[in-house]
Design a protein around this motif. Structure first.
Motif, PDB file in Angstrom:
ATOM      1  N   THR A   3       0.840  -1.189   0.000  1.00 47.80           N
ATOM      2  CA  THR A   3       0.000   0.000   0.000  1.00 47.80           C
ATOM      3  C   THR A   3       0.879   1.245   0.000  1.00 47.80           C
ATOM      4  O   THR A   3       1.822   1.344   0.788  1.00 47.80           O
ATOM      5  CB  THR A   3      -0.907   0.015   1.247  1.00 47.80           C
ATOM      6  OG1 THR A   3      -1.675  -1.186   1.258  1.00 47.80           O
ATOM      7  CG2 THR A   3      -1.827   1.215   1.247  1.00 47.80           C
ATOM      8  N   LEU A   4       0.564   2.192  -0.859  1.00 47.11           N
ATOM      9  CA  LEU A   4       1.272   3.464  -0.934  1.00 47.11           C
ATOM     10  C   LEU A   4       0.401   4.521  -0.267  1.00 47.11           C
ATOM     11  O   LEU A   4      -0.735   4.733  -0.680  1.00 47.11           O
ATOM     12  CB  LEU A   4       1.518   3.820  -2.403  1.00 47.11           C
ATOM     13  CG  LEU A   4       2.326   5.064  -2.692  1.00 47.11           C
ATOM     14  CD1 LEU A   4       3.791   4.823  -2.343  1.00 47.11           C
ATOM     15  CD2 LEU A   4       2.211   5.413  -4.169  1.00 47.11           C
ATOM     16  N   GLN A   5       0.936   5.168   0.777  1.00 51.17           N
ATOM     17  CA  GLN A   5       0.205   6.211   1.505  1.00 51.17           C
ATOM     18  C   GLN A   5       0.974   7.523   1.410  1.00 51.17           C
ATOM     19  O   GLN A   5       2.196   7.525   1.337  1.00 51.17           O
ATOM     20  CB  GLN A   5       0.066   5.832   2.986  1.00 51.17           C
ATOM     21  CG  GLN A   5      -0.769   4.613   3.246  1.00 51.17           C
ATOM     22  CD  GLN A   5      -2.247   4.893   3.040  1.00 51.17           C
ATOM     23  OE1 GLN A   5      -2.716   6.008   3.196  1.00 51.17           O
ATOM     24  NE2 GLN A   5      -2.985   3.863   2.673  1.00 51.17           N
ATOM     25  N   SER A   6       0.252   8.624   1.443  1.00 50.35           N
ATOM     26  CA  SER A   6       0.897   9.940   1.434  1.00 50.35           C
ATOM     27  C   SER A   6       1.287  10.324   2.853  1.00 50.35           C
ATOM     28  O   SER A   6       0.462  10.268   3.760  1.00 50.35           O
ATOM     29  CB  SER A   6      -0.046  10.998   0.864  1.00 50.35           C
ATOM     30  OG  SER A   6      -0.268  10.768  -0.495  1.00 50.35           O
ATOM     31  N   MET A  13       2.562  11.984  -3.405  1.00 50.66           N
ATOM     32  CA  MET A  13       3.823  11.788  -4.115  1.00 50.66           C
ATOM     33  C   MET A  13       3.691  12.072  -5.609  1.00 50.66           C
ATOM     34  O   MET A  13       4.551  12.716  -6.197  1.00 50.66           O
ATOM     35  CB  MET A  13       4.349  10.369  -3.910  1.00 50.66           C
ATOM     36  CG  MET A  13       5.699  10.164  -4.559  1.00 50.66           C
ATOM     37  SD  MET A  13       6.331   8.512  -4.391  1.00 50.66           S
ATOM     38  CE  MET A  13       5.225   7.621  -5.462  1.00 50.66           C
ATOM     39  N   ASN A  28      11.550   7.577   2.051  1.00 54.91           N
ATOM     40  CA  ASN A  28      10.486   6.591   1.942  1.00 54.91           C
ATOM     41  C   ASN A  28      10.499   5.723   3.196  1.00 54.91           C
ATOM     42  O   ASN A  28      11.438   4.963   3.416  1.00 54.91           O
ATOM     43  CB  ASN A  28      10.671   5.734   0.691  1.00 54.91           C
ATOM     44  CG  ASN A  28       9.410   5.007   0.288  1.00 54.91           C
ATOM     45  OD1 ASN A  28       8.424   5.016   0.999  1.00 54.91           O
ATOM     46  ND2 ASN A  28       9.461   4.372  -0.862  1.00 54.91           N
ATOM     47  N   PHE A  30       8.892   2.712   5.372  1.00 52.72           N
ATOM     48  CA  PHE A  30       8.175   1.463   5.150  1.00 52.72           C
ATOM     49  C   PHE A  30       7.759   0.875   6.489  1.00 52.72           C
ATOM     50  O   PHE A  30       8.578   0.825   7.415  1.00 52.72           O
ATOM     51  CB  PHE A  30       9.072   0.431   4.459  1.00 52.72           C
ATOM     52  CG  PHE A  30       9.742   0.931   3.212  1.00 52.72           C
ATOM     53  CD1 PHE A  30       9.112   0.862   1.987  1.00 52.72           C
ATOM     54  CD2 PHE A  30      11.025   1.467   3.263  1.00 52.72           C
ATOM     55  CE1 PHE A  30       9.740   1.306   0.828  1.00 52.72           C
ATOM     56  CE2 PHE A  30      11.663   1.910   2.124  1.00 52.72           C
ATOM     57  CZ  PHE A  30      11.016   1.830   0.903  1.00 52.72           C
ATOM     58  N   GLN A  94       7.984  -1.038 -11.770  1.00 52.42           N
ATOM     59  CA  GLN A  94       6.610  -1.351 -11.375  1.00 52.42           C
ATOM     60  C   GLN A  94       6.404  -2.849 -11.161  1.00 52.42           C
ATOM     61  O   GLN A  94       5.678  -3.251 -10.250  1.00 52.42           O
ATOM     62  CB  GLN A  94       5.622  -0.806 -12.415  1.00 52.42           C
ATOM     63  CG  GLN A  94       5.535   0.716 -12.418  1.00 52.42           C
ATOM     64  CD  GLN A  94       5.104   1.275 -11.070  1.00 52.42           C
ATOM     65  OE1 GLN A  94       4.125   0.823 -10.486  1.00 52.42           O
ATOM     66  NE2 GLN A  94       5.834   2.247 -10.559  1.00 52.42           N
ATOM     67  N   ALA A  97       7.919  -3.530  -7.779  1.00 51.63           N
ATOM     68  CA  ALA A  97       7.087  -2.950  -6.725  1.00 51.63           C
ATOM     69  C   ALA A  97       5.866  -3.820  -6.454  1.00 51.63           C
ATOM     70  O   ALA A  97       5.417  -3.931  -5.310  1.00 51.63           O
ATOM     71  CB  ALA A  97       6.671  -1.533  -7.109  1.00 51.63           C
ATOM     72  N   PHE A 106       4.026   1.820   2.360  1.00 51.70           N
ATOM     73  CA  PHE A 106       5.062   2.781   1.992  1.00 51.70           C
ATOM     74  C   PHE A 106       4.543   4.185   2.250  1.00 51.70           C
ATOM     75  O   PHE A 106       3.396   4.489   1.924  1.00 51.70           O
ATOM     76  CB  PHE A 106       5.378   2.717   0.495  1.00 51.70           C
ATOM     77  CG  PHE A 106       6.000   1.450  -0.011  1.00 51.70           C
ATOM     78  CD1 PHE A 106       6.059   0.293   0.733  1.00 51.70           C
ATOM     79  CD2 PHE A 106       6.514   1.428  -1.287  1.00 51.70           C
ATOM     80  CE1 PHE A 106       6.623  -0.853   0.223  1.00 51.70           C
ATOM     81  CE2 PHE A 106       7.082   0.279  -1.813  1.00 51.70           C
ATOM     82  CZ  PHE A 106       7.134  -0.860  -1.054  1.00 51.70           C
ATOM     83  N   TYR A 107       5.414   5.066   2.771  1.00 52.60           N
ATOM     84  CA  TYR A 107       5.099   6.483   2.966  1.00 52.60           C
ATOM     85  C   TYR A 107       6.207   7.316   2.311  1.00 52.60           C
ATOM     86  O   TYR A 107       7.115   7.785   2.987  1.00 52.60           O
ATOM     87  CB  TYR A 107       5.014   6.823   4.455  1.00 52.60           C
ATOM     88  CG  TYR A 107       3.852   6.190   5.160  1.00 52.60           C
ATOM     89  CD1 TYR A 107       2.626   6.842   5.239  1.00 52.60           C
ATOM     90  CD2 TYR A 107       3.977   4.942   5.757  1.00 52.60           C
ATOM     91  CE1 TYR A 107       1.546   6.260   5.895  1.00 52.60           C
ATOM     92  CE2 TYR A 107       2.900   4.352   6.417  1.00 52.60           C
ATOM     93  CZ  TYR A 107       1.700   5.018   6.472  1.00 52.60           C
ATOM     94  OH  TYR A 107       0.631   4.439   7.121  1.00 52.60           O
ATOM     95  N   PRO A 108       6.176   7.480   0.985  1.00 52.30           N
ATOM     96  CA  PRO A 108       7.226   8.253   0.315  1.00 52.30           C
ATOM     97  C   PRO A 108       6.923   9.749   0.308  1.00 52.30           C
ATOM     98  O   PRO A 108       5.763  10.156   0.268  1.00 52.30           O
ATOM     99  CB  PRO A 108       7.188   7.689  -1.116  1.00 52.30           C
ATOM    100  CG  PRO A 108       5.750   7.308  -1.305  1.00 52.30           C
ATOM    101  CD  PRO A 108       5.250   6.856   0.045  1.00 52.30           C
TER     102      PRO A 108
END
Length: 116
Positions: A3-6, A13, A28, A30, A94, A97, A106-108
């Motif tokens: 999961t990609l979170q802001s 991002m 980033n 994690f 990708q 990923a 992930f919090y990039p």
């Protein structure tokens, strides 16, 4: 897929990728389940080797939280947001990923240096 979170909901991002600036730092963070840390790091190392070969890459360092923390943090320096966005959007990146487990978050966030 992870999961990609802001980190900052006001500046996701992908919006940051549109800002033409550089050099930049991608921080980033994690969140990784303890039992999956070694597998995560093995995949991250593969991904890092790919990124190191991309135009505009400067450096990276991975850090582990202390005291049993489940956090890992990658600090990567790039010549520009354009270079980072191009590498991030590549089909090979990708594919890698997509291999990260669903329970990894992930919090990039992209930063530029300022004088203190």
């Amino acid at each position: 897929m992870a999961t990609l979170q802001s980190l900052d909901p006001h500046t996701p991002m992908f919006a940051q990728f549109k800002e033409e600036t550089g050099p930049i730092v991608l921080a980033n963070t994690f969140v990784v389940p303890a039992e999956k840390t070694e597998a995560f790091l093995a995949l991250f190392r593969r991904q890092a080797e790919f990124m190191k070969a991309q135009p505009g890459f400067v450096s990276l360092r991975m850090h582990r939280g202390t005291a049993g923390s489940r956090l890992l943090m990658n600090i990567a320096t790039w010549e520009s947001t354009e270079a980072l966005a191009k590498a991030f959007g590549s089909p090979e990146f990708q594919r890698m990923a997509a291999e990260f487990p669903d329970d990894v978050v992930f919090y990039p966030h992209v930063f530029e240096q300022i004088d203190a």
